[in-house]
Structure formats: structure tokens, C-alpha cells
Design an enzyme around this catalytic site. Structure first.
Site, PDB file in Angstrom:
ATOM      1  N   ALA A 281       0.877  -1.168   0.000  1.00 16.45           N
ATOM      2  CA  ALA A 281       0.000   0.000   0.000  1.00 16.45           C
ATOM      3  C   ALA A 281       0.916   1.220   0.000  1.00 16.45           C
ATOM      4  CB  ALA A 281      -0.856  -0.017   1.251  1.00 16.45           C
TER       5      ALA A 281
ATOM      6  N   GLY B 239       0.508  -4.929   1.044  1.00 19.49           N
ATOM      7  CA  GLY B 239      -0.695  -4.940   0.195  1.00 19.49           C
ATOM      8  C   GLY B 239      -0.464  -5.617  -1.147  1.00 19.49           C
TER       9      GLY B 239
ATOM     10  N   GLU C 121      -0.821  -9.219  -0.394  1.00 17.67           N
ATOM     11  CA  GLU C 121      -2.255  -9.419  -0.101  1.00 17.67           C
ATOM     12  C   GLU C 121      -3.074  -9.419  -1.393  1.00 17.67           C
ATOM     13  OE1 GLU C 121      -2.119  -6.198   2.885  1.00 17.67           O
ATOM     14  OE2 GLU C 121      -3.197  -7.597   4.179  1.00 17.67           O
TER      15      GLU C 121
ATOM     16  N   GLU D 296       4.392  -5.374   7.418  1.00 19.49           N
ATOM     17  CA  GLU D 296       3.650  -4.310   8.115  1.00 19.49           C
ATOM     18  C   GLU D 296       4.093  -4.062   9.552  1.00 19.49           C
ATOM     19  OE1 GLU D 296       2.317  -6.440   6.000  1.00 19.49           O
ATOM     20  OE2 GLU D 296       0.785  -5.450   4.793  1.00 19.49           O
TER      21      GLU D 296
HETATM   22  N1  COA Z   1       4.620   3.047  -0.614  1.00 20.03           N
HETATM   23  C1  COA Z   1       5.013   4.192  -1.167  1.00 20.03           C
HETATM   24  N2  COA Z   1       6.128   4.315  -1.907  1.00 20.03           N
HETATM   25  C2  COA Z   1       6.860   3.216  -2.086  1.00 20.03           C
HETATM   26  C3  COA Z   1       6.506   1.967  -1.542  1.00 20.03           C
HETATM   27  C4  COA Z   1       5.327   1.911  -0.772  1.00 20.03           C
HETATM   28  N3  COA Z   1       4.889   0.777  -0.236  1.00 20.03           N
HETATM   29  N4  COA Z   1       7.445   1.067  -1.891  1.00 20.03           N
HETATM   30  C5  COA Z   1       8.352   1.722  -2.638  1.00 20.03           C
HETATM   31  N5  COA Z   1       7.998   3.022  -2.759  1.00 20.03           N
HETATM   32  C6  COA Z   1       8.702   4.075  -3.481  1.00 20.03           C
HETATM   33  C7  COA Z   1       9.920   4.575  -2.713  1.00 20.03           C
HETATM   34  O1  COA Z   1       9.531   5.528  -1.742  1.00 20.03           O
HETATM   35  C8  COA Z   1      10.738   5.170  -3.834  1.00 20.03           C
HETATM   36  O2  COA Z   1      10.185   6.410  -4.176  1.00 20.03           O
HETATM   37  P1  COA Z   1      11.157   7.712  -4.417  1.00 20.03           P
HETATM   38  O3  COA Z   1      12.047   7.299  -5.560  1.00 20.03           O
HETATM   39  O4  COA Z   1      10.211   8.807  -4.761  1.00 20.03           O
HETATM   40  O5  COA Z   1      11.912   7.900  -3.144  1.00 20.03           O
HETATM   41  C9  COA Z   1      10.467   4.220  -4.995  1.00 20.03           C
HETATM   42  O6  COA Z   1       9.242   3.561  -4.692  1.00 20.03           O
HETATM   43  C10 COA Z   1      11.550   3.171  -5.194  1.00 20.03           C
HETATM   44  O7  COA Z   1      11.717   2.477  -3.957  1.00 20.03           O
HETATM   45  P2  COA Z   1      13.123   2.297  -3.230  1.00 20.03           P
HETATM   46  O8  COA Z   1      12.861   2.074  -1.766  1.00 20.03           O
HETATM   47  O9  COA Z   1      14.045   3.421  -3.579  1.00 20.03           O
HETATM   48  O10 COA Z   1      13.649   0.947  -3.918  1.00 20.03           O
HETATM   49  P3  COA Z   1      14.675  -0.095  -3.294  1.00 20.03           P
HETATM   50  O11 COA Z   1      15.037  -0.992  -4.429  1.00 20.03           O
HETATM   51  O12 COA Z   1      15.761   0.592  -2.566  1.00 20.03           O
HETATM   52  O13 COA Z   1      13.822  -0.926  -2.207  1.00 20.03           O
HETATM   53  C11 COA Z   1      11.871  -2.091  -1.375  1.00 20.03           C
HETATM   54  C12 COA Z   1      12.739  -1.742  -2.612  1.00 20.03           C
HETATM   55  C13 COA Z   1      10.640  -2.806  -1.893  1.00 20.03           C
HETATM   56  C14 COA Z   1      12.656  -3.023  -0.449  1.00 20.03           C
HETATM   57  C15 COA Z   1      11.493  -0.810  -0.625  1.00 20.03           C
HETATM   58  O14 COA Z   1      10.943   0.116  -1.561  1.00 20.03           O
HETATM   59  C16 COA Z   1      10.487  -0.996   0.462  1.00 20.03           C
HETATM   60  O15 COA Z   1      10.832  -1.497   1.532  1.00 20.03           O
HETATM   61  N6  COA Z   1       9.218  -0.592   0.222  1.00 20.03           N
HETATM   62  C17 COA Z   1       8.172  -0.656   1.217  1.00 20.03           C
HETATM   63  C18 COA Z   1       7.703  -2.061   1.413  1.00 20.03           C
HETATM   64  C19 COA Z   1       6.644  -2.129   2.485  1.00 20.03           C
HETATM   65  O16 COA Z   1       6.881  -1.938   3.661  1.00 20.03           O
HETATM   66  N7  COA Z   1       5.430  -2.419   2.071  1.00 20.03           N
HETATM   67  C20 COA Z   1       4.327  -2.602   2.954  1.00 20.03           C
HETATM   68  C21 COA Z   1       3.496  -1.391   2.997  1.00 20.03           C
HETATM   69  S1  COA Z   1       2.088  -1.641   4.037  1.00 20.03           S
END
Ligand code: COA
Length: 256
Positions: free
Chosen positions: A64, A110, A113, A133
């Protein structure tokens, strides 16, 4: 539609979540667009199966959109889960048309999910799946605490949720979370092959099967009673006449 792409190819539709710069994170607008797309595809009698995937090489859906709910209070948090479950996650699970998740990269929170709300899942070998989460101070709110134990068992689900860890594609397959793991190049072709196989069968019977299988996991329903009712209903369908007649005439059925 600003955030998704829908492509129809004969009887198969592919829905692609298209926010690659945000790793296809599910913001409110994307959830609404997905609802509209699934509703319209479900109403299109010609479409027999749907494939759901993410754009780019990196992510199915990275969760999400955290930026949208970071300042929510208790009531907004509960509304977020309730509305999302109603219009997208439960909606897909109970759709008449089968939905295959083509998990092409990160499926987190999400995103996992959403994949779990689909009828089954195929992953590319770079996929990473988890429910992180609790690392954000919340729990899965789009059905993850219910569907993950259904798919992998309670102990593995508890471990995944509590550690906020990620499974690689092979472990996800060993856990029963995905049915196949293939290379990224093979992912959509395999999903299309499975969708085509599905499209040759009776869509009326497939819908009845979806309702009956889902009833097993719905405490408000009696699964066996649902199966009996759905089984009986099939006898009143054109597809049943065509399917049984074709068998007796030693030919392939031609379902509409
Ligand atoms: N919500 C909002 N933005 C998200 C996102 C999320 N769940 N997941 C990734 N993004 C965005 C990042 O903020 C980044 O945006 P920016 O370039 O404007 O800063 C972009 O997507 C790329 O992500 P980034 O974190 O730079 O890539 P990465 O390869 O370093 O890491 C992940 C990849 C998936 C490990 C990392 O993005 C992450 O941990 N995301 C969240 C996962 C999460 O907790 N999801 C559950 C949400 S309830």
C-alpha cells in the site's frame, strides 16, 4: 486510467499496475481504477480469465502507498482496510472470472495481499514476497492475516508476519504460496497458457467452483452446503448441456 493498463487478447485480459517509479505501490486512485477494471472485465462475457501483474522488472506491488496513510488516525485506518477489502481484495477473490497473479518482483504488504486475493499465483524467480507491516507499526489490513495462513499454514504465516521477512520465489513455491516459479521472460507466457486452458472450460462451472471453494474459508457459510447448491445449479446451465452432450458425441465442447 492513470495507474493501470488493461489489454485484451481474445478471451484473456491482462491488467498491469503501472506505477513503476513507486514500485507499483497501491495508492487510493490505483485501488479505485483496479476495482473499475475488474468490474468491467467481469461483466464482459467474452473475457474468460484475467492476469494481474506489475509493470517494470522490479516489482509486482511493493505494498500500500505508505505516503498516503502515514498520518491516519484510528478511524481512518480502519476505514482504509474496510474499503480496500470491499472494493478490491474480497472483490477479486469472489469475482466470477478467474484471476491469476503474475508476481514479477516484490510483492510486499498490500502487494502480497493482492496476489493472495487472486485465485492462484505464478512467480518469476526474482520475486520477493512478505508482509512487512509490523516493521511499520501496523498489521496487514487487506486480508493478509487471513489468507496467508490459509495458503501456507498458521506457523509459517505467524513467522512471516512477526519477522516481517521476505521469501524468495523458491521458498514461496515450497510454502505453497505460488504454484510455479519461472524466469521473468517465461512468466507471462506461462500465465497466458494457464489462462487459455481455463478459457476452454465452462465459465459457469468455474464460477460455481470459485464460490464453493471460497465458502470453505468463509465462516458465515457452510462449504459443503454451498457445494451442493452450486453443483445443483450447474445442471440448469447451457454449459452443462453442451459439456455432457459433447462428451457423449465424442467431440470437444464449445462453451459460449
Ligand atoms: N509506498 C510508497 N512508496 C513506495 C513503496 C510503498 N509501499 N514502496 C516503494 N515506494 C517508493 C519509494 O519511496 C521510492 O520512491 P522515491 O524514488 O520517490 O523515493 C520508490 O518507490 C523506489 O523504492 P526504493 O525504496 O528506492 O527501492 P529499493 O530498491 O531501494 O527498495 C523495497 C525496494 C521494496 C525493499 C522498498 O521500496 C520498500 O521497503 N518498500 C516498502 C515495502 C513495504 O513496507 N510495504 C508494505 C506497505 S504496508
Amino acid at each position: 486510467m492513470n495507474n493501470i493498463l488493461v489489454v485484451k487478447n481474445d478471451k484473456i485480459a491482462t491488467v498491469t499496475i503501472n506505477r513503476p517509479k513507486k514500485l507499483n505501490a497501491l495508492n487510493k486512485e490505483t485501488i479505485q481504477e483496479l476495482h473499475k477494471a475488474f468490474k468491467s472485465l467481469n461483466e464482459d462475457a467474452y473475457i474468460k480469465a484475467i492476469i494481474l501483474t506489475g509493470s517494470g522488472q522490479k516489482a509486482f506491488v511493493a505494498g500500500a502507498d505508505i505516503s498516503e496513510f502515514a498520518d491516519f488516525d484510528v478511524s481512518q485506518g480502519s476505514d482504509l482496510a474496510k474499503n480496500g477489502q470491499a472494493i478490491l481484495f474480497d472483490y477479486i477473490e469472489n469475482l466470477n472470472t478467474p484471476v491469476i497473479a503474475a508476481v514479477n518482483g516484490f510483492a510486499l504488504g498490500g502487494g502480497l495481499e493482492l496476489a493472495m486475493a487472486c485465485h492462484f499465483r505464478v512467480a518469476s524467480d526474482n520475486a520477493k514476497m512478505g508482509l512487512p507491516e509490523v516493521s511499520l507499526g501496523v498489521i496487514p489490513g487487506y486480508g493478509g492475516t487471513q489468507r496467508l495462513p490459509q495458503l501456507v499454514g498458521k506457523g509459517k504465516a505467524m513467522e512471516m508476519i512477526m519477522t516481517a521477512g521476505m521469501l524468495n520465489a523458491q521458498d514461496a513455491k515450497n510454502y505453497g504460496l505460488v504454484n510455479y516459479t519461472v524466469t521473468q521472460e517465461e512468466l507471462l507466457p506461462l500465465c497466458e497458457k494457464l489462462a487459455t486452458k481455463i478459457s476452454r472450460n465452462s465459465s459457469t462451472a468455474i464460477n460455481a467452483a470459485i464460490q464453493a471453494v471460497n465458502a470453505n474459508f468463509d465462516t458465515s457459510k457452510d462449504g459443503y452446503a454451498t457445494e451442493i447448491k452450486q453443483f445443483g445449479n450447474c445442471f440448469g446451465s447451457d454449459d452443462f448441456i453442451e459439456g455432457t452432450t459433447a462428451f457423449l458425441e465424442k467431440r470437444k465442447p464449445n462453451f459460449i
